[in-house]
Design a protein around this motif. Structure first.
Motif, PDB file in Angstrom:
ATOM      1  N   ASN A   1      -5.044   1.479   3.983  1.00  0.00           N
ATOM      2  CA  ASN A   1      -5.228   0.087   4.604  1.00  0.00           C
ATOM      3  C   ASN A   1      -4.660  -0.669   5.561  1.00  0.00           C
ATOM      4  O   ASN A   1      -3.577   0.581   5.608  1.00  0.00           O
ATOM      5  CB  ASN A   1      -4.689  -0.915   3.626  1.00  0.00           C
ATOM      6  CG  ASN A   1      -4.597  -2.433   4.382  1.00  0.00           C
ATOM      7  OD1 ASN A   1      -5.187  -2.540   4.875  1.00  0.00           O
ATOM      8  ND2 ASN A   1      -5.028  -3.251   2.961  1.00  0.00           N
ATOM      9  N   LYS A   2      -4.773  -0.709   6.818  1.00  0.00           N
ATOM     10  CA  LYS A   2      -3.807  -0.360   8.131  1.00  0.00           C
ATOM     11  C   LYS A   2      -3.863  -2.174   8.437  1.00  0.00           C
ATOM     12  O   LYS A   2      -3.663  -1.917   9.718  1.00  0.00           O
ATOM     13  CB  LYS A   2      -4.620   0.484   9.311  1.00  0.00           C
ATOM     14  CG  LYS A   2      -5.027   1.523   9.041  1.00  0.00           C
ATOM     15  CD  LYS A   2      -5.501   2.504  10.186  1.00  0.00           C
ATOM     16  CE  LYS A   2      -6.027   4.056   9.065  1.00  0.00           C
ATOM     17  NZ  LYS A   2      -6.313   4.730  10.644  1.00  0.00           N
ATOM     18  N   THR A   3      -3.562  -3.444   7.847  1.00  0.00           N
ATOM     19  CA  THR A   3      -4.095  -4.282   8.190  1.00  0.00           C
ATOM     20  C   THR A   3      -2.898  -5.405   8.025  1.00  0.00           C
ATOM     21  O   THR A   3      -2.263  -5.020   6.848  1.00  0.00           O
ATOM     22  CB  THR A   3      -4.667  -5.021   7.566  1.00  0.00           C
ATOM     23  OG1 THR A   3      -5.438  -5.107   6.434  1.00  0.00           O
ATOM     24  CG2 THR A   3      -6.429  -4.476   9.127  1.00  0.00           C
TER      25      THR A   3
ATOM     26  N   GLU B   1     -13.252  -2.137   0.881  1.00  0.00           N
ATOM     27  CA  GLU B   1     -13.873  -2.547   1.546  1.00  0.00           C
ATOM     28  C   GLU B   1     -13.583  -4.116   1.634  1.00  0.00           C
ATOM     29  O   GLU B   1     -13.106  -4.205   3.326  1.00  0.00           O
ATOM     30  CB  GLU B   1     -15.300  -1.839   1.742  1.00  0.00           C
ATOM     31  CG  GLU B   1     -14.922  -0.260   2.247  1.00  0.00           C
ATOM     32  CD  GLU B   1     -16.703   0.206   2.392  1.00  0.00           C
ATOM     33  OE1 GLU B   1     -17.102  -0.484   1.656  1.00  0.00           O
ATOM     34  OE2 GLU B   1     -16.435   0.807   2.452  1.00  0.00           O
TER      35      GLU B   1
ATOM     36  N   ASN C   1      -9.785  -4.932   3.346  1.00  0.00           N
ATOM     37  CA  ASN C   1      -9.716  -3.723   4.490  1.00  0.00           C
ATOM     38  C   ASN C   1      -9.156  -2.822   4.750  1.00  0.00           C
ATOM     39  O   ASN C   1      -8.738  -2.142   5.604  1.00  0.00           O
ATOM     40  CB  ASN C   1      -8.972  -5.158   5.401  1.00  0.00           C
ATOM     41  CG  ASN C   1      -9.517  -6.150   6.500  1.00  0.00           C
ATOM     42  OD1 ASN C   1     -10.046  -6.319   6.121  1.00  0.00           O
ATOM     43  ND2 ASN C   1      -7.968  -7.044   5.623  1.00  0.00           N
ATOM     44  N   TYR C   2      -9.448  -1.896   3.850  1.00  0.00           N
ATOM     45  CA  TYR C   2      -9.513   0.062   3.276  1.00  0.00           C
ATOM     46  C   TYR C   2     -10.419   0.607   4.316  1.00  0.00           C
ATOM     47  O   TYR C   2     -11.671   0.066   3.988  1.00  0.00           O
ATOM     48  CB  TYR C   2      -9.180   0.089   1.829  1.00  0.00           C
ATOM     49  CG  TYR C   2      -8.130  -0.048   0.987  1.00  0.00           C
ATOM     50  CD1 TYR C   2      -7.498   0.882   1.126  1.00  0.00           C
ATOM     51  CD2 TYR C   2      -7.801  -1.396   0.726  1.00  0.00           C
ATOM     52  CE1 TYR C   2      -5.852   0.648   0.554  1.00  0.00           C
ATOM     53  CE2 TYR C   2      -6.625  -1.887   0.320  1.00  0.00           C
ATOM     54  CZ  TYR C   2      -5.691  -0.702  -0.390  1.00  0.00           C
ATOM     55  OH  TYR C   2      -4.479  -0.915  -1.211  1.00  0.00           O
ATOM     56  N   GLU C   3     -10.290   1.413   5.200  1.00  0.00           N
ATOM     57  CA  GLU C   3     -11.045   2.426   5.508  1.00  0.00           C
ATOM     58  C   GLU C   3     -11.036   3.282   4.977  1.00  0.00           C
ATOM     59  O   GLU C   3      -9.829   4.348   5.076  1.00  0.00           O
ATOM     60  CB  GLU C   3     -10.368   1.786   7.422  1.00  0.00           C
ATOM     61  CG  GLU C   3     -10.462   0.474   7.403  1.00  0.00           C
ATOM     62  CD  GLU C   3     -10.130   1.014   9.135  1.00  0.00           C
ATOM     63  OE1 GLU C   3      -9.883   1.856  10.368  1.00  0.00           O
ATOM     64  OE2 GLU C   3      -9.547  -0.492   9.997  1.00  0.00           O
ATOM     65  N   ASN C   4     -12.263   4.354   5.152  1.00  0.00           N
ATOM     66  CA  ASN C   4     -12.382   5.862   4.934  1.00  0.00           C
ATOM     67  C   ASN C   4     -11.060   6.592   5.811  1.00  0.00           C
ATOM     68  O   ASN C   4     -12.162   6.453   7.870  1.00  0.00           O
ATOM     69  CB  ASN C   4     -13.809   6.243   5.326  1.00  0.00           C
ATOM     70  CG  ASN C   4     -13.601   6.926   4.478  1.00  0.00           C
ATOM     71  OD1 ASN C   4     -12.972   7.695   3.750  1.00  0.00           O
ATOM     72  ND2 ASN C   4     -14.808   7.707   3.922  1.00  0.00           N
TER      73      ASN C   4
ATOM     74  N   LEU D   1      -8.807   6.687   1.456  1.00  0.00           N
ATOM     75  CA  LEU D   1      -9.336   5.008   1.928  1.00  0.00           C
ATOM     76  C   LEU D   1      -8.302   4.196   2.209  1.00  0.00           C
ATOM     77  O   LEU D   1      -7.031   4.387   1.616  1.00  0.00           O
ATOM     78  CB  LEU D   1      -9.596   4.230   0.923  1.00  0.00           C
ATOM     79  CG  LEU D   1     -11.401   4.141   0.605  1.00  0.00           C
ATOM     80  CD1 LEU D   1     -11.470   3.484  -0.172  1.00  0.00           C
ATOM     81  CD2 LEU D   1     -11.820   4.255   1.658  1.00  0.00           C
TER      82      LEU D   1
END
Length: 77
Positions: free
Chosen positions: A7-9, A66, A69-72, A5
């Motif tokens: 985080n892109k924010t 999640e 704001n973590y994304e797979n 996972l």
């Protein structure tokens, strides 16, 4: 196997969490949690008796990430 996972924010952009899981030689299920930005550092290790415990642990851990704001980004093979 692993679940990654990222985080892109905002300020946490580039941070990642990796959950590596599998079975050991004695039939126990293990999960290693690795956190980091460039390089990872193992922060937690769990050893469980059954797969049901693995599913419950991963469900809880992934839900927590999640909400942050973590994304797979694990590639399906």
């Amino acid at each position: 196997m692993q679940i990654r996972l990222e985080n892109k924010t905002g300020k946490r952009s580039g941070r990642f969490v990796v959950y590596e899981y599998g079975t050991d030689l004695f039939g126990y299920v293990y999960v290693d949690k690795i956190l980091g930005r460039d390089r990872g550092k193992m922060v937690s290790r769990w050893l469980m008796q059954d797969v049901g415990s693995l599913v419950r642990l991963l469900d809880h851990e992934i839900y927590k990430r999640e909400t942050e704001n973590y994304e797979n980004v694990t590639l399906a093979v």
